[in-house]
Design a protein around this motif. Structure first.
Motif, short mmCIF file in Angstrom:
data_model
loop_
_atom_site.label_atom_id
_atom_site.label_comp_id
_atom_site.label_asym_id
_atom_site.label_seq_id
_atom_site.Cartn_x
_atom_site.Cartn_y
_atom_site.Cartn_z
N ARG A 12 -15.05 20.91 11.90
CA ARG A 12 -14.91 20.76 13.34
C ARG A 12 -14.60 22.12 13.98
O ARG A 12 -14.12 23.03 13.33
N ALA A 13 -14.90 22.22 15.27
CA ALA A 13 -14.61 23.43 16.03
C ALA A 13 -14.09 23.02 17.40
O ALA A 13 -14.22 21.85 17.81
N VAL A 14 -13.51 23.96 18.11
CA VAL A 14 -12.97 23.71 19.44
C VAL A 14 -13.89 24.34 20.48
O VAL A 14 -14.08 25.57 20.48
N TYR A 15 -14.47 23.52 21.31
CA TYR A 15 -15.38 23.95 22.37
C TYR A 15 -14.56 24.11 23.64
O TYR A 15 -13.86 23.19 24.07
N VAL A 16 -14.65 25.28 24.29
CA VAL A 16 -13.87 25.54 25.50
C VAL A 16 -14.81 25.60 26.70
O VAL A 16 -15.77 26.37 26.71
N TYR A 17 -14.51 24.79 27.72
CA TYR A 17 -15.34 24.73 28.93
C TYR A 17 -14.85 25.68 30.01
O TYR A 17 -15.65 26.34 30.68
N VAL A 53 -10.82 21.66 26.72
CA VAL A 53 -11.49 21.81 25.44
C VAL A 53 -11.94 20.45 24.92
O VAL A 53 -11.59 19.41 25.44
N GLN A 54 -12.72 20.52 23.83
CA GLN A 54 -13.21 19.31 23.18
C GLN A 54 -13.50 19.64 21.72
O GLN A 54 -14.00 20.73 21.41
N THR A 55 -13.19 18.72 20.83
CA THR A 55 -13.52 18.90 19.42
C THR A 55 -14.98 18.52 19.19
O THR A 55 -15.44 17.46 19.63
N VAL A 56 -15.73 19.40 18.53
CA VAL A 56 -17.15 19.17 18.25
C VAL A 56 -17.43 19.44 16.78
O VAL A 56 -16.62 20.05 16.08
N ARG A 57 -18.56 18.98 16.32
CA ARG A 57 -18.97 19.29 14.95
C ARG A 57 -19.47 20.73 14.90
O ARG A 57 -20.39 21.10 15.63
N ALA A 58 -18.90 21.52 14.03
CA ALA A 58 -19.29 22.93 13.92
C ALA A 58 -20.77 23.06 13.56
O ALA A 58 -21.44 24.00 14.01
N ALA A 59 -21.30 22.12 12.79
CA ALA A 59 -22.70 22.19 12.37
C ALA A 59 -23.67 22.11 13.55
O ALA A 59 -24.81 22.57 13.46
N ASP A 60 -23.21 21.55 14.67
CA ASP A 60 -24.07 21.44 15.85
C ASP A 60 -24.19 22.76 16.61
O ASP A 60 -24.99 22.86 17.54
N PHE A 61 -23.42 23.77 16.20
CA PHE A 61 -23.38 25.02 16.96
C PHE A 61 -23.59 26.24 16.08
O PHE A 61 -23.21 27.35 16.44
N THR A 62 -24.24 26.05 14.94
CA THR A 62 -24.60 27.19 14.12
C THR A 62 -25.76 27.94 14.78
O THR A 62 -26.42 27.42 15.70
N ASP A 63 -26.04 29.15 14.29
CA ASP A 63 -27.19 29.90 14.81
C ASP A 63 -28.48 29.11 14.65
O ASP A 63 -29.33 29.10 15.55
N LEU A 101 -21.61 28.82 28.23
CA LEU A 101 -22.07 27.73 27.38
C LEU A 101 -21.81 28.06 25.92
O LEU A 101 -22.05 29.17 25.47
N ALA A 102 -21.30 27.07 25.17
CA ALA A 102 -21.07 27.17 23.73
C ALA A 102 -20.04 28.24 23.37
O ALA A 102 -20.23 29.04 22.46
N THR A 103 -18.91 28.25 24.09
CA THR A 103 -17.77 29.08 23.71
C THR A 103 -16.95 28.28 22.71
O THR A 103 -16.34 27.27 23.06
N LEU A 104 -16.94 28.73 21.45
CA LEU A 104 -16.31 27.96 20.37
C LEU A 104 -15.29 28.80 19.61
O LEU A 104 -15.43 30.02 19.48
N TYR A 105 -14.28 28.10 19.08
CA TYR A 105 -13.30 28.69 18.18
C TYR A 105 -13.11 27.75 17.00
O TYR A 105 -13.35 26.54 17.10
N HIS A 106 -12.64 28.30 15.88
CA HIS A 106 -12.49 27.48 14.67
C HIS A 106 -11.42 26.41 14.84
O HIS A 106 -11.54 25.31 14.30
#
Length: 264
Positions: A12-17, A53-63, A101-106
């Protein structure tokens, strides 16, 4: 599926809006965000600052995932709209700095540490943009004539016909140059007048290729930070500029002031 593969798929990763200025918890009702697997939530930062913020699947935001999304226009638009809807909902309720868009942290700790490091810049952006909106202004002028009207060719070249031809070519070139100069002058007039009303402004590159049948040239593409209580004044100014310059002055907005929050 191996344990390592399963662990990677479940990461999981943390998506920041956005980051809001609020004394309490922000109102998070409304948009669901980019996923329905977890709700939006508040992440307290420093004094009076809260991240949405929102918890998202990290796999959805890989390169690789983003490369595939970039090739799928409807899917990309869905993500962009979901992000924008959250930002707009927050900005309607609290002074808000939107994040890209797609600002993420571990994890939350890393998100909090990174955003707190930017606290001074975030506070400055909130001070600059509070009770303001972003407005776009585009200015178009009619194209200059591409060529002179065709003339019937004489059966025999008359004396001086070569010089007359060169004079016509030179005159046409001069007319095009004057037309271009006039267009740039109009752009400067519009920009100066709107900038006088705005708190801040940015001139942007002209938009991409025109439609094949379009007969106008864009001479100004700019965005302005305007106080909310001056929106009606801006509309009147745009109308006045259309009448004074004869150009097409297109006004769009109000928008969340993405262009005036700086890099976060």
């Amino acid at each position: 599926m191996t344990e390592e593969t399963r662990s990677s798929a479940d990461a999981r990763a943390v998506y920041v809006y956005a980051v809001c200025r609020t004394d309490g918890r922000p109102d998070l009702t409304g948009p669901a965000g980019v996923t329905r697997e977890s709700p939006l939530r508040a992440l307290p930062l420093g004094p009076a600052l809260t991240a949405v913020v929102q918890t998202v699947r990290a796999a959805d935001f890989t390169d690789e995932a983003w490369q595939a999304r970039l090739a799928d226009e409807p899917e990309l638009e869905r993500y962009a709209r979901a992000h924008h809807d959250v930002v707009c909902a927050m900005a309607a309720r609290h002074p808000t700095v939107p994040l890209p868009l797609a600002t993420l942290y571990h994890d939350e700790e890393r998100a909090r540490a990174a955003l707190n490091k930017e606290a001074r810049r975030l506070h400055a952006a909130l001070e600059r943009t509070a009770h303001h909106s972003e407005w776009g202004v585009k200015v178009y002028v009619a194209d200059a004539p591409a060529r002179e009207a065709p003339e019937a060719a004489p059966q025999r070249p008359a004396p001086g016909v070569g010089r007359a031809y060169l004079d016509r070519k030179r005159n046409l070139r001069d007319r095009r140059e004057r037309h271009r100069t006039d267009g740039l002058r109009i752009a400067d007039v519009v920009d100066a007048d709107v900038s006088g009303l705005a708190t801040a402004s940015r001139r942007l590159p002209s938009h991409g290729p025109r439609m094949p049948d379009e007969r106008r040239t864009q001479v100004l593409n700019a965005t302005y930070l305007v106080a909310e209580d001056r929106a009606a004044e801006l509309a009147r100014l745009a109308k006045s500029l259309r009448e004074r310059t004869g150009a097409q002055v297109e006004l769009s907005g109000p928008w969340v002031p993405y262009s005036f929050v700086g890099e976060v």
